[in-house]
Design an enzyme around this catalytic site. Structure first.
Site, PDB file in Angstrom:
ATOM      1  N   ASP A   1      25.457 -45.823 -10.146  1.00 55.65           N
ATOM      2  CA  ASP A   1      25.838 -44.744 -11.053  1.00 55.65           C
ATOM      3  C   ASP A   1      27.105 -45.185 -11.786  1.00 55.65           C
ATOM      4  OD1 ASP A   1      26.772 -42.545 -12.391  1.00 55.65           O
ATOM      5  OD2 ASP A   1      26.363 -41.110 -10.784  1.00 55.65           O
TER       6      ASP A   1
ATOM      7  N   LYS B   1      27.997 -40.280 -20.304  1.00 53.16           N
ATOM      8  CA  LYS B   1      29.352 -40.098 -20.820  1.00 53.16           C
ATOM      9  C   LYS B   1      29.613 -40.932 -22.089  1.00 53.16           C
ATOM     10  CE  LYS B   1      31.502 -37.812 -17.021  1.00 53.16           C
ATOM     11  NZ  LYS B   1      31.116 -37.939 -15.626  1.00 53.16           N
TER      12      LYS B   1
ATOM     13  N   PHE C   1      30.050 -38.246  -6.305  1.00 54.39           N
ATOM     14  CA  PHE C   1      29.840 -37.251  -7.360  1.00 54.39           C
ATOM     15  C   PHE C   1      28.784 -37.802  -8.309  1.00 54.39           C
ATOM     16  CE2 PHE C   1      30.166 -35.311 -11.470  1.00 54.39           C
ATOM     17  CZ  PHE C   1      30.219 -33.970 -11.155  1.00 54.39           C
TER      18      PHE C   1
HETATM   19  C1  LIG Z   1      30.128 -37.138 -14.882  1.00 54.86           C
HETATM   20  C2  LIG Z   1      29.300 -37.858 -13.889  1.00 54.86           C
HETATM   21  C3  LIG Z   1      27.954 -37.502 -13.669  1.00 54.86           C
HETATM   22  C4  LIG Z   1      27.311 -36.301 -14.329  1.00 54.86           C
HETATM   23  O1  LIG Z   1      27.307 -36.371 -15.719  1.00 54.86           O
HETATM   24  P1  LIG Z   1      27.075 -35.022 -16.578  1.00 54.86           P
HETATM   25  O2  LIG Z   1      26.918 -35.526 -17.987  1.00 54.86           O
HETATM   26  O3  LIG Z   1      28.291 -34.167 -16.392  1.00 54.86           O
HETATM   27  O4  LIG Z   1      25.847 -34.381 -16.052  1.00 54.86           O
HETATM   28  C5  LIG Z   1      27.227 -38.269 -12.788  1.00 54.86           C
HETATM   29  N1  LIG Z   1      27.768 -39.306 -12.140  1.00 54.86           N
HETATM   30  C6  LIG Z   1      29.060 -39.672 -12.312  1.00 54.86           C
HETATM   31  C7  LIG Z   1      29.608 -40.848 -11.573  1.00 54.86           C
HETATM   32  C8  LIG Z   1      29.875 -38.941 -13.184  1.00 54.86           C
HETATM   33  O5  LIG Z   1      31.157 -39.265 -13.324  1.00 54.86           O
END
Ligand SMILES: *Cc1c(COP(=O)(O)O)cnc(C)c1O
Length: 430
Positions: free
Chosen positions: A252, A281, A167
């Site tokens: 990520d 985040k 994700f």
């Molecule tokens: C939440 C998340 C994203 C996307 O972040 P947004 O601010 O919602 O665009 C990307 N990678 C990971 C691992 C995430 O948990």
């Protein structure tokens, strides 16, 4: 909604009553608030029927004054708690000065922010953006540009290797390499240039890398997939494969980073340093969206003026909050707290295995709890937890995720485990 195609449209009042009737916990006041939202906000989420009005630390209060322990923490965007006084002070001070300049001019907050963040990450350059998806998109662009300009990949042939169950966000390019049909189906045509291999399988990764591979994009722990922790030797193997093949390792850490796992980065847990960190985040302290790509000049330095940007990226308000966030992590105290509280949480959850829980995974203050599907769905468990004053969110059917703010009280954490135990006991007696 095919089953309602022939039904007469419901009045607002009927909808409010139906929502109230369907959602055991929602009072008429909550039902009204939910109905207003449902009427005009796109239905791209399926929230629990609770309407939050205030937040303080690990707790939120709904419009009827009932309190809930927030065990989702906005998917780890609220790692430092709601209304964190240090972060609010930083935001308030900056609100009174200047909030947006665009990058057409310099501002006096961006420098201190990128300096502090680079230092925290042990890198020398930061590309500031806003949302997580933007950080991912930016990382992809940087990796491709690096591949063509530095590695010497023929134009248009760069490939990036991604993992099953990933994700990384919701943009068209990012859903192009998702294997979640809900995220992807109906949104094509898709962006080419990505290859998927099974998560946690270093041999499959080795087999997929070729001379045109510019990057491997990986979550060190997969959040949305259900807090999936790879084998301990996996990320070190990814690092070695990237080194051996002149490929960038992009981690990520948007959900796993900034304290959640008991370390600054989840990569730290296995002693691995990626080429690029993607952060988001928690970087915005739960106040404003702040994201970043963090790396060294030999990679991030490929971007030239005009090639990439964002109107809001690096704005003074975001930079002030982001610097305060980095400041909170600089001492390591919060990471240590997440580690200690995480041990406490996992010890408590392990006791539920065999009592309605099939498995528990995670690291630090982050747990994926697989509920016995014979007992209930993850959603049902979350609704019952909500009635007991605990907010959590299901993912992928029968998994619930627990990720309270790191500032949570140890006794509140114990209480949360007790609530889950009680819900599972109630369900087994049903
Ligand atoms: C939440 C998340 C994203 C996307 O972040 P947004 O601010 O919602 O665009 C990307 N990678 C990971 C691992 C995430 O948990």
């Amino acid at each position: 909604m095919t089953d309602t195609e022939t039904a007469a449209p419901e009045s607002a009042e009927t909808v409010a009553h139906r929502i109230h009737a369907e959602s055991k916990a929602a009072t008429p006041r909550q039902a009204e608030a939910i109905e207003r939202e449902e009427a005009h906000a796109a239905h791209n989420y399926h929230p629990l029927p609770v309407v939050v009005a205030e937040g303080d630390g690990a707790w939120v209060t709904d419009v009827d004054g009932r309190r809930y322990l927030d065990c989702l923490a906005a998917y780890s965007a609220v790692n430092f708690g709601h209304s964190n006084p240090v972060l609010l002070d930083a935001a308030r001070a900056q609100l009174d000065r200047v909030t947006l300049t665009s990058r057409a001019f310099h501002n006096d907050q961006l420098g201190p922010f990128v300096e502090a963040l680079a230092q925290l990450a042990g890198k020398d350059m930061v590309l500031p953006m806003n949302t997580g998806a933007e950080a991912v998109e930016s990382g992809i662009k940087v990796a491709r540009a690096w591949g063509y300009r530095v590695k010497g990949v023929p134009d248009g042939l760069a490939n990036i290797i991604v993992m099953s169950g990933n994700f990384h966000g919701r943009t068209t390019t990012i859903v192009s390499f998702s294997d979640d049909p809900t995220a992807r189906d109906g949104f094509g045509p898709f962006t080419p240039g990505f290859r998927m291999v099974p998560y946690g399988d270093a041999e499959a990764l080795a087999a997929a890398i070729d001379e045109n591979t510019v990057a491997v994009l990986v979550e060190p722990i997969q959040g949305e997939a259900g807090i999936v922790v790879p084998p301990a030797d996996y990320l070190p193997a990814v690092r070695r494969l990237c080194d051996d093949n002149n490929v960038l390792f992009i981690a990520d850490e948007i959900q796993s980073g900034l304290g959640r796992t008991g370390a600054t980065f989840a990569c730290d847990l296995v002693g691995v340093v990626p080429d690029l960190y993607l952060l988001g985040k928690a970087l915005g302290g739960g106040i404003v969206p702040v994201s970043a790509v963090v790396g060294n000049k030999d990679v991030l330095g490929v971007l030239q003026p005009g090639e990439h940007g964002s109107t809001f990226g690096g704005n003074p308000l975001a930079a002030a909050v982001g610097r305060a966030v980095v400041g909170m992590l600089a001492t390591g105290e919060l990471q240590e707290r997440a580690q200690l509280l995480g041990q406490r949480l996992h010890t408590g959850l392990e006791r539920l295995v065999g009592h309605g829980v099939v498995a528990v995974r995670g690291a630090g203050l982050w747990a994926g709890v697989d509920i016995d599907p014979a007992l209930a769905t993850g959603r049902e468990v979350c609704e019952l937890l909500m009635e007991r004053g605990l907010l959590a969110k299901d993912t992928h059917g029968s998994t619930i995720r627990l990720a309270p703010p790191i500032v949570v009280d140890p006794s509140d954490l114990d209480w949360a485990v007790d609530q889950l135990a009680a819900v599972l006991e109630d369900l087994s007696e049903r």
